[in-house]
Design a protein around this motif. Structure first.
Motif, PDB file in Angstrom:
ATOM      1  N   GLU A 244       0.840  -1.204   0.000  1.00  0.00           N
ATOM      2  CA  GLU A 244       0.000   0.000   0.000  1.00  0.00           C
ATOM      3  C   GLU A 244       0.876   1.256   0.000  1.00  0.00           C
ATOM      4  O   GLU A 244       1.923   1.288   0.650  1.00  0.00           O
ATOM      5  CB  GLU A 244      -0.905   0.016   1.228  1.00  0.00           C
ATOM      6  CG  GLU A 244      -1.951  -1.088   1.254  1.00  0.00           C
ATOM      7  CD  GLU A 244      -2.698  -1.111   2.566  1.00  0.00           C
ATOM      8  OE1 GLU A 244      -3.865  -0.690   2.602  1.00  0.00           O
ATOM      9  OE2 GLU A 244      -2.090  -1.562   3.561  1.00  0.00           O
ATOM     10  N   GLU A 245       0.413   2.281  -0.711  1.00  0.00           N
ATOM     11  CA  GLU A 245       1.131   3.546  -0.770  1.00  0.00           C
ATOM     12  C   GLU A 245       0.220   4.683  -0.325  1.00  0.00           C
ATOM     13  O   GLU A 245      -0.994   4.667  -0.565  1.00  0.00           O
ATOM     14  CB  GLU A 245       1.637   3.807  -2.188  1.00  0.00           C
ATOM     15  CG  GLU A 245       2.613   2.740  -2.672  1.00  0.00           C
ATOM     16  CD  GLU A 245       3.296   3.106  -3.977  1.00  0.00           C
ATOM     17  OE1 GLU A 245       3.465   4.329  -4.229  1.00  0.00           O
ATOM     18  OE2 GLU A 245       3.659   2.193  -4.730  1.00  0.00           O
ATOM     19  N   TYR A 246       0.823   5.663   0.335  1.00  0.00           N
ATOM     20  CA  TYR A 246       0.083   6.798   0.881  1.00  0.00           C
ATOM     21  C   TYR A 246       0.805   8.087   0.518  1.00  0.00           C
ATOM     22  O   TYR A 246       2.032   8.151   0.575  1.00  0.00           O
ATOM     23  CB  TYR A 246       0.003   6.713   2.412  1.00  0.00           C
ATOM     24  CG  TYR A 246      -0.578   5.438   2.965  1.00  0.00           C
ATOM     25  CD1 TYR A 246      -1.903   5.375   3.397  1.00  0.00           C
ATOM     26  CD2 TYR A 246       0.214   4.288   3.096  1.00  0.00           C
ATOM     27  CE1 TYR A 246      -2.435   4.210   3.938  1.00  0.00           C
ATOM     28  CE2 TYR A 246      -0.311   3.119   3.624  1.00  0.00           C
ATOM     29  CZ  TYR A 246      -1.631   3.084   4.048  1.00  0.00           C
ATOM     30  OH  TYR A 246      -2.156   1.936   4.580  1.00  0.00           O
ATOM     31  N   ASP A 247       0.036   9.105   0.186  1.00  0.00           N
ATOM     32  CA  ASP A 247       0.573  10.445  -0.007  1.00  0.00           C
ATOM     33  C   ASP A 247      -0.026  11.358   1.047  1.00  0.00           C
ATOM     34  O   ASP A 247      -1.259  11.429   1.205  1.00  0.00           O
ATOM     35  CB  ASP A 247       0.251  10.967  -1.411  1.00  0.00           C
ATOM     36  CG  ASP A 247       1.109  10.301  -2.467  1.00  0.00           C
ATOM     37  OD1 ASP A 247       2.341  10.474  -2.411  1.00  0.00           O
ATOM     38  OD2 ASP A 247       0.549   9.600  -3.336  1.00  0.00           O
ATOM     39  N   PHE A 248       0.865  12.051   1.776  1.00  0.00           N
ATOM     40  CA  PHE A 248       0.427  12.908   2.859  1.00  0.00           C
ATOM     41  C   PHE A 248       0.824  14.357   2.593  1.00  0.00           C
ATOM     42  O   PHE A 248       1.849  14.628   1.968  1.00  0.00           O
ATOM     43  CB  PHE A 248       1.048  12.449   4.186  1.00  0.00           C
ATOM     44  CG  PHE A 248       0.631  11.059   4.594  1.00  0.00           C
ATOM     45  CD1 PHE A 248      -0.659  10.804   5.006  1.00  0.00           C
ATOM     46  CD2 PHE A 248       1.538  10.000   4.547  1.00  0.00           C
ATOM     47  CE1 PHE A 248      -1.051   9.522   5.384  1.00  0.00           C
ATOM     48  CE2 PHE A 248       1.164   8.723   4.915  1.00  0.00           C
ATOM     49  CZ  PHE A 248      -0.138   8.478   5.341  1.00  0.00           C
ATOM     50  N   LYS A 249       0.013  15.256   3.131  1.00  0.00           N
ATOM     51  CA  LYS A 249       0.291  16.689   3.012  1.00  0.00           C
ATOM     52  C   LYS A 249       0.080  17.333   4.372  1.00  0.00           C
ATOM     53  O   LYS A 249      -0.429  16.694   5.310  1.00  0.00           O
ATOM     54  CB  LYS A 249      -0.632  17.327   1.972  1.00  0.00           C
ATOM     55  CG  LYS A 249      -2.100  17.233   2.303  1.00  0.00           C
ATOM     56  CD  LYS A 249      -2.946  17.802   1.185  1.00  0.00           C
ATOM     57  CE  LYS A 249      -4.447  17.784   1.528  1.00  0.00           C
ATOM     58  NZ  LYS A 249      -4.952  16.434   1.831  1.00  0.00           N
ATOM     59  N   ALA A 250       0.477  18.597   4.474  1.00  0.00           N
ATOM     60  CA  ALA A 250       0.337  19.316   5.733  1.00  0.00           C
ATOM     61  C   ALA A 250      -1.101  19.225   6.236  1.00  0.00           C
ATOM     62  O   ALA A 250      -2.052  19.418   5.474  1.00  0.00           O
ATOM     63  CB  ALA A 250       0.747  20.776   5.551  1.00  0.00           C
ATOM     64  N   GLY A 251      -1.236  18.919   7.528  1.00  0.00           N
ATOM     65  CA  GLY A 251      -2.546  18.759   8.139  1.00  0.00           C
ATOM     66  C   GLY A 251      -2.946  17.317   8.344  1.00  0.00           C
ATOM     67  O   GLY A 251      -3.889  17.033   9.094  1.00  0.00           O
ATOM     68  N   ASP A 252      -2.228  16.382   7.716  1.00  0.00           N
ATOM     69  CA  ASP A 252      -2.578  14.967   7.845  1.00  0.00           C
ATOM     70  C   ASP A 252      -2.033  14.374   9.144  1.00  0.00           C
ATOM     71  O   ASP A 252      -0.979  14.782   9.647  1.00  0.00           O
ATOM     72  CB  ASP A 252      -2.045  14.172   6.655  1.00  0.00           C
ATOM     73  CG  ASP A 252      -2.848  14.409   5.385  1.00  0.00           C
ATOM     74  OD1 ASP A 252      -4.003  14.868   5.494  1.00  0.00           O
ATOM     75  OD2 ASP A 252      -2.319  14.150   4.292  1.00  0.00           O
ATOM     76  N   VAL A 253      -2.764  13.385   9.657  1.00  0.00           N
ATOM     77  CA  VAL A 253      -2.372  12.621  10.842  1.00  0.00           C
ATOM     78  C   VAL A 253      -1.962  11.228  10.379  1.00  0.00           C
ATOM     79  O   VAL A 253      -2.680  10.584   9.596  1.00  0.00           O
ATOM     80  CB  VAL A 253      -3.526  12.522  11.853  1.00  0.00           C
ATOM     81  CG1 VAL A 253      -3.150  11.621  13.020  1.00  0.00           C
ATOM     82  CG2 VAL A 253      -3.937  13.908  12.341  1.00  0.00           C
ATOM     83  N   ILE A 254      -0.798  10.768  10.851  1.00  0.00           N
ATOM     84  CA  ILE A 254      -0.243   9.476  10.440  1.00  0.00           C
ATOM     85  C   ILE A 254       0.075   8.678  11.696  1.00  0.00           C
ATOM     86  O   ILE A 254       0.825   9.152  12.561  1.00  0.00           O
ATOM     87  CB  ILE A 254       1.034   9.662   9.602  1.00  0.00           C
ATOM     88  CG1 ILE A 254       0.801  10.662   8.469  1.00  0.00           C
ATOM     89  CG2 ILE A 254       1.519   8.320   9.066  1.00  0.00           C
ATOM     90  CD1 ILE A 254       2.060  11.326   7.956  1.00  0.00           C
ATOM     91  N   ALA A 255      -0.484   7.472  11.808  1.00  0.00           N
ATOM     92  CA  ALA A 255      -0.255   6.624  12.974  1.00  0.00           C
ATOM     93  C   ALA A 255       0.471   5.365  12.539  1.00  0.00           C
ATOM     94  O   ALA A 255      -0.102   4.524  11.834  1.00  0.00           O
ATOM     95  CB  ALA A 255      -1.582   6.286  13.642  1.00  0.00           C
ATOM     96  N   LEU A 256       1.738   5.248  12.943  1.00  0.00           N
ATOM     97  CA  LEU A 256       2.558   4.097  12.581  1.00  0.00           C
ATOM     98  C   LEU A 256       2.714   3.169  13.777  1.00  0.00           C
ATOM     99  O   LEU A 256       3.067   3.610  14.874  1.00  0.00           O
ATOM    100  CB  LEU A 256       3.949   4.548  12.133  1.00  0.00           C
ATOM    101  CG  LEU A 256       4.065   5.405  10.877  1.00  0.00           C
ATOM    102  CD1 LEU A 256       5.524   5.742  10.627  1.00  0.00           C
ATOM    103  CD2 LEU A 256       3.466   4.695   9.673  1.00  0.00           C
TER     104      LEU A 256
END
Length: 284
Positions: A244-256
């Motif tokens: 799976e691939e994800y593109d993130f931008k300012a304002g996004d929340v990422i939980a690893l």
């Protein structure tokens, strides 16, 4: 628990959860909790983004107050007595303003959009939230292992720019020593287990980055589960175990989750994020 069930549970824990500071579900949930000092409370409403971690109790999401929201006045002001019984709570104010008072000392902090506040478990505070509206990003963390007791909150700002940042160095189990980006730490100890939070950035002239400011690294969050709010720039993440691939931008929340193999790419010229790392293991 059977071995098959245990494997399935572990796999479910190793998933990337995502959201945004602008996340707006059709239904928000009133925030209800039992406070050992103040009894049952209902104040504001929440939208959950992160539902779990690989250790301890870990959740993250958004919380808001305002007119016609549970526990708030008609003009949107809200008074909250809170002792953080659910665990350490680390927050970024996204919109609005408030004054937080430490009950034991009377010390006050003025919070506005951009303020970071990390509230240790069992420290009594009161929030006086201004009209008409407040919205925050929150991470609540707790584990059975006692660590460092605090009697005050930790406060910073997403726009802080100290004179000295430190190169971010860590060891990847399958790739060895890594250096990428630089950070400064706002909080280095938690009430339970390990809790660290601060800012991280990549860009032109920063350790481990290309000439255009971009960087690509393997990452398994070996220090603990990591919850991030991307503040500036763009990032691309590949889950190497699922493709799976994800593109993130300012304002996004990422939980690893800790232990998941990903490839993280910061796009040039600059990326900045606020991060919280948590682990049931006590810090060494």
């Amino acid at each position: 628990m059977t071995s098959t069930t245990a494997v399935k549970t572990a796999q479910e824990n190793l998933k990337i959860e995502t959201g945004s500071r602008n996340f707006n579900p059709g239904t928000w949930t009133p925030f209800e909790w039992d406070d050992p000092i103040y009894g049952k409370q209902v104040k504001g409403e929440v939208a959950v983004i992160r539902t779990q971690g690989t250790s301890g109790t870990l959740m993250a999401g958004l919380w808001r107050t305002g007119p016609n929201i549970a526990g708030c006045e008609p003009d949107g002001t809200c008074h909250v007595d809170y002792s953080a019984p659910l665990g350490d709570e680390t927050m970024v104010i996204l919109e609005g303003s408030a004054t937080v008072t430490i009950k034991a000392t009377g010390k006050q902090y003025r919070l506005e959009a951009g303020t970071i506040i990390s509230h240790p478990k069992d420290v009594e505070v009161c929030w006086d939230i201004d009209s008409p509206f407040l919205k925050k990003f929150w991470v609540i963390w707790d584990s059975p292992k006692q660590a460092t007791k605090s009697d005050d909150v930790f406060v910073g700002n997403i726009n802080d720019n100290p004179d000295v940042w430190s190169a971010y160095e860590w060891v990847e189990p399958n790739h060895g020593p890594q250096v990428c980006g630089e950070l400064f730490m706002l909080r280095s100890t938690g009430s339970t287990g390990t809790l660290m939070c601060g800012m991280w950035r990549t860009g032109v002239g920063i350790a481990g980055c290309e000439a255009d400011g971009s960087s690509t690294v393997p990452y398994t969050a070996p220090l603990g589960d990591e919850t991030m709010l991307l503040l500036e720039g763009q990032a691309h993440v590949v889950n190497e175990e699922t493709g799976e691939e994800y593109d993130f931008k300012a304002g996004d929340v990422i939980a690893l989750p800790s232990g998941l193999n990903i490839t993280w790419t910061s796009k040039g010229p600059f990326v900045k994020k606020f991060w919280i790392i948590t682990s049931e293991n006590l810090p060494t």
